[in-house]
Scaffold this active site. Structure first.
Site, PDB file in Angstrom:
ATOM      1  N   SER A 155       0.808  -1.226   0.000  1.00  0.00           N
ATOM      2  CA  SER A 155       0.000   0.000   0.000  1.00  0.00           C
ATOM      3  C   SER A 155       0.835   1.267   0.000  1.00  0.00           C
ATOM      4  O   SER A 155       0.355   2.309  -0.402  1.00  0.00           O
ATOM      5  CB  SER A 155      -0.948  -0.002   1.184  1.00  0.00           C
ATOM      6  N   LYS A 165       0.432   4.441   6.863  1.00  0.00           N
ATOM      7  CA  LYS A 165      -0.158   5.268   5.799  1.00  0.00           C
ATOM      8  C   LYS A 165       0.381   6.681   5.899  1.00  0.00           C
ATOM      9  O   LYS A 165       1.136   7.024   6.803  1.00  0.00           O
ATOM     10  CB  LYS A 165      -1.686   5.309   5.951  1.00  0.00           C
TER      11      LYS A 165
END
Lengths: 207, 203
Positions: free
Chosen positions: B75, B118
């Site tokens: 990701s 993230k």
């Protein structure tokens, strides 16, 4: 003299980590502010506030049960700690007292927290479901004042009016939860864009 | 995202190493005649005490100052690639100085026992797009997280803004692979809808 100072430093350097580890992983004492959990906590309004024992070991894997009294970091302010009762678990369908959340299915990893004193409580009716990762500990005892010393029970059997269906849609767990929090909307204008959407969020703006 | 079990493993392990080193250097045996030992303090008791002591110190360091993570998953590519080992620091998060563009580690809102890595895209009050390209306003006390590899990332576009209380630490240093060893710079950021990047000279 220098030897004594060094020994004191060594003692503090060990005592502080040991006590922090204990407070984080075993449990700690917390004072309860406000009347949102009346009459369970702060039962006698005029008297001194209740002090509760927060059992952090019981929630070490962030598992909670319906009816537990849980302390958790406020979702709207990371520096505040709230204490409320777990009313809805993941998969339940809940309805809040306001019109903001109706027929809301609680997503995986979230719980619905409510104060026992509904009128004076800032809880999930205000800020929506709470992620279980914010759970700090389970209030298991009132330890002060001595007259109110008691165990706090997990009231799983009590009826919670905001829970419409317990674990209603457990079979459709894999549906994208954020986009479909609402089941059977009454009218299209009631559909919120997201669980956390606040009142002034751009509800209808599309690109 | 996997946390290296430094708190669990490093603590007892280092304490055993230290105890063995002390034993080898003779300080264990030289104290055998000390009055403290006569009070019932045996070798295994002192080993246990050292284990608890260093274990607690490692716990506090790992949870309040720095800890080590192995990032797993696509990701955050290309910024952080799968199986990179990074050092994260808790200081910025504790003093509330998180900014847009920071790479952070947070508890997953879906599974609280796991961690996600993230980038902070939106803070309180920002307008961001969710996966259906609806504009969403980030509520008070929340952050909007997105992975750099937008096509292969489950992030806030899927599960909405997450409370700041779930943010654990900020990425600081990359240890592995050695070819990219060095400080992680948190500079990349996208413009938000309706926002002029040139106005953000302070950033």
């Amino acid at each position: 003299m220098l030897h004594a100072v060094w020994n004191a430093c060594k003692f503090v350097g060990v005592a502080i980590p040991v006590s922090i580890t204990f407070l984080d992983n075993v449990g700690s004492v917390a004072r309860v502010h406000g009347s949102s959990m009346w009459p369970t906590l702060n039962g006698e309004r005029s008297n001194s506030p209740d002090y509760v024992w927060l059992n952090s070991f019981a929630t070490r894997n962030f598992t909670v049960e319906r009816g537990d009294i849980i302390a958790f970091t406020s979702p709207t302010d990371p520096n505040r700690v709230l204490i409320k009762r777990v009313v809805g678990l993941e998969g339940d369908i809940v309805q809040s007292s306001s019109t903001r959340y109706s027929n809301l299915r609680i997503r995986q990893g979230f719980v619905w927290m409510e104060g026992d004193n509904k009128d004076k409580s800032m809880d999930s009716n205000t800020f929506g479901p709470v992620p279980r990762g914010l759970v700090l500990g389970k209030a298991s005892l009132i330890i002060w004042p001595p007259a109110r010393f008691r165990r706090l029970k997990t009231e799983a059997d009590r009826s919670y009016p905001s829970v419409l269906v317990e674990n209603g849609f457990a079979t459709t767990k894999n549906q994208p939860a954020f986009t479909s929090p609402k089941i059977s909307p009454t009218s299209p204008s009631d559909v919120p864009t997201g669980v956390f959407a606040s009142d002034d969020s751009a509800d209808g703006i599309k690109t | 995202m996997m946390r290296l079990p430094t708190g669990l493993l490093f603590g007892p392990f280092s304490s055993v190493l230290l105890s063995v080193a002390r034993y080898a250097s003779g300080s264990f045996t030289s104290r055998l005649s000390s009055p403290r030992l006569a009070n019932g303090s045996s070798k295994s008791w002192r080993l246990l005490k050292a284990t608890i002591k260093y274990g607690c110190i490692m716990y506090v360091v790992n949870n309040y100052i720095v800890d080590f993570f192995v990032c797993i998953g696509p990701s955050m590519e290309p910024t952080i690639q799968s199986h990179d080992v990074v050092i994260t620091e808790h200081i910025s998060q504790r003093f509330g100085s998180l900014r847009r563009g920071d790479l952070i580690v947070a508890r997953s809102p879906i599974n609280p026992t796991s961690f996600i890595c993230k980038r902070i895209v939106g803070l309180n009050g920002d307008l961001v797009y969710d996966e259906n390209l609806h504009l969403v306003k980030v509520p008070r006390g929340h952050v909007w997280l997105e992975g750099d590899n937008a096509r292969d990332s489950v992030d806030s576009r899927r599960y909405g803004p997450i409370p700041e209380g779930l943010v654990r630490s900020k990425l600081y240093f990359r240890l592995w692979p050695l070819s990219r060893f060095g400080r992680i710079v948190n500079f990349k950021r996208r413009s938000l809808p309706g926002e002029d990047l040139e106005e953000l000279s302070s950033y």
